[in-house]
Design a protein around this motif. Structure first.
Motif, PDB file in Angstrom:
ATOM      1  N   TYR A  46      36.534  42.217  47.160  1.00  0.00           N
ATOM      2  CA  TYR A  46      37.936  42.076  46.776  1.00  0.00           C
ATOM      3  C   TYR A  46      38.849  42.625  47.859  1.00  0.00           C
ATOM      4  O   TYR A  46      38.552  43.629  48.508  1.00  0.00           O
ATOM      5  N   GLU A  77      44.090  42.185  45.872  1.00  0.00           N
ATOM      6  CA  GLU A  77      43.431  42.015  44.566  1.00  0.00           C
ATOM      7  C   GLU A  77      43.193  43.355  43.887  1.00  0.00           C
ATOM      8  O   GLU A  77      43.388  43.493  42.665  1.00  0.00           O
ATOM      9  N   ASN A  78      42.811  44.353  44.660  1.00  0.00           N
ATOM     10  CA  ASN A  78      42.620  45.684  44.074  1.00  0.00           C
ATOM     11  C   ASN A  78      43.939  46.261  43.571  1.00  0.00           C
ATOM     12  O   ASN A  78      43.972  46.956  42.554  1.00  0.00           O
ATOM     13  N   TRP A 128      44.687  44.718  40.180  1.00  0.00           N
ATOM     14  CA  TRP A 128      43.878  45.395  39.165  1.00  0.00           C
ATOM     15  C   TRP A 128      44.477  46.757  38.807  1.00  0.00           C
ATOM     16  O   TRP A 128      44.628  47.100  37.631  1.00  0.00           O
ATOM     17  N   CYS A 173      46.011  47.834  35.123  1.00  0.00           N
ATOM     18  CA  CYS A 173      45.381  48.951  34.398  1.00  0.00           C
ATOM     19  C   CYS A 173      46.389  50.061  34.127  1.00  0.00           C
ATOM     20  O   CYS A 173      46.421  50.637  33.029  1.00  0.00           O
ATOM     21  N   HIS A 232      40.306  49.871  41.519  1.00  0.00           N
ATOM     22  CA  HIS A 232      39.729  48.723  42.215  1.00  0.00           C
ATOM     23  C   HIS A 232      38.986  47.841  41.222  1.00  0.00           C
ATOM     24  O   HIS A 232      38.604  48.298  40.146  1.00  0.00           O
ATOM     25  N   VAL A 233      38.781  46.614  41.604  1.00  0.00           N
ATOM     26  CA  VAL A 233      38.097  45.651  40.734  1.00  0.00           C
ATOM     27  C   VAL A 233      36.600  45.950  40.722  1.00  0.00           C
ATOM     28  O   VAL A 233      35.974  46.012  41.788  1.00  0.00           O
ATOM     29  N   GLN A 284      35.625  35.801  37.857  1.00  0.00           N
ATOM     30  CA  GLN A 284      35.691  36.859  38.869  1.00  0.00           C
ATOM     31  C   GLN A 284      36.998  36.854  39.652  1.00  0.00           C
ATOM     32  O   GLN A 284      37.243  37.788  40.417  1.00  0.00           O
ATOM     33  N   LEU A 301      41.235  36.819  40.282  1.00  0.00           N
ATOM     34  CA  LEU A 301      42.408  37.507  39.745  1.00  0.00           C
ATOM     35  C   LEU A 301      43.617  36.591  39.771  1.00  0.00           C
ATOM     36  O   LEU A 301      43.687  35.635  40.537  1.00  0.00           O
ATOM     37  N   LEU A 359      40.583  40.360  34.750  1.00  0.00           N
ATOM     38  CA  LEU A 359      41.267  41.405  33.990  1.00  0.00           C
ATOM     39  C   LEU A 359      41.168  41.131  32.491  1.00  0.00           C
ATOM     40  O   LEU A 359      40.891  42.042  31.705  1.00  0.00           O
TER      41      LEU A 359
END
Length: 297
Positions: A60, A64-65, A68, A72, A100-101, A144, A146, A161
């Motif tokens: 990722y 992308e992280n 996430w 969250c 992180h993912v 998988q 995002l 997610l």
């Protein structure tokens, strides 16, 4: 009733085997060539994957992280206020990373000792019979990819997610995981498309968009609500009805808007015993029997 295919961007393979994700014109990433390339890149190994193969790992990106981490962070206080205890307990036990993912095999390693569930990769839509039937074996199919970075708190389709923050924290609770397993067994017993669709629609109004009275408050347990930054704040304003399986399976609804009608369990016992019991006893004759019962009321 809904068509699950509407939830996912179609994924195809070219003659040379290259995966193509076909985003709708109004998708936030439709005009972003780099996002489209990335979606194809993530889909390809999942499309080629077969049971027994190692689960594909995704490296990722920082972007992308950050998506996430943002989701969250923003969902955490909403969960504390609005999610059922069973979800919060599962979330604490699974202890997913928030910065992180996670990889699917890492989530599976956490779920295994808690409920026996594991994740299989999905490039996009999984056929109804495969998706629901696999739950009987303790398998949950997860995407998988995002959502697009321009709208980190919104996605028009289930992404990792939704699958992991929404569903897997539920699967970390053994009692809720057992309800999902029973739904899978119900799907496996179906011999008609109509029966399978009935199971899918009840699943939608329970596991995906279910709510529950707990301690005198209405709280969410559906993965669709628990993974939605916007809808989790609005569900208490919906038309809340008692659990009614025939209504759930015959009510017309629009998946592209917040759900105007929701069905509430009266505590965890009604979810595990009544909803779980419905799935445990379901067969292809159940829809006709419930229709006859509803007509007599």
């Amino acid at each position: 009733m809904f068509e699950e295919g509407q939830l996912y961007a179609p994924v195809t393979a070219d003659e040379d085997g290259k995966a193509r994700v076909h985003l709708a014109d109004d998708h936030p990433g439709a005009k972003d060539d780099e996002y489209r390339r990335r979606r194809d890149e993530i889909a390809a190994p999942a499309l080629a994957w077969r049971p027994g193969d190692p689960v594909p790992r995704v490296e990722y990106t920082d972007t992308e992280n950050r998506i996430w981490e943002t989701v969250c962070r923003e969902l955490a206080p909403k969960h504390e206020r609005l999610a059922i205890r069973g979800y919060l307990e599962g979330k604490e036990a699974l202890a997913l990373p928030t910065d992180h993912v996670p990889q699917l095999d890492e989530v599976s390693a956490g779920l295994g000792p808690l409920s026996g569930f594991r994740l299989h990769p999905a490039a996009g839509l999984v056929p109804l019979d495969v998706f629901y039937g696999s739950l009987a074996d303790g398998v949950f199919h997860s995407t998988q990819y995002l959502r697009h970075a321009s709208q980190p708190l919104y996605t028009p389709e289930p992404d990792i997610l939704h699958e992991v923050v929404g569903h897997c924290n539920l699967l970390a609770n053994p009692a809720i995981a057992e309800v999902k397993r029973r739904a899978g067994e119900a799907a496996r017993r179906c011999e008609t498309p109509e029966g399978l669709q009935y199971v899918a629609d009840v699943f939608w109004f329970t596991i995906e968009f279910g709510v529950m009275y707990e301690g005198g408050e209405l709280r969410a347990y559906g993965a669709g609500l628990l993974s939605s930054y916007g809808e989790i704040e609005e569900f208490r304003g919906a038309d809340i009805r008692p659990v009614d399986f025939h209504q759930m399976a015959t009510l017309a609804y629009d998946i592209s808007h917040y759900q105007p009608v929701l069905f509430a369990c009266d505590g965890m016992g009604e979810l595990t015993d009544r909803v779980g019991g419905f799935f445990a006893e379901f067969d292809d004759e159940t829809p006709a029997r419930l229709a006859r019962e509803a007509a007599r009321v």
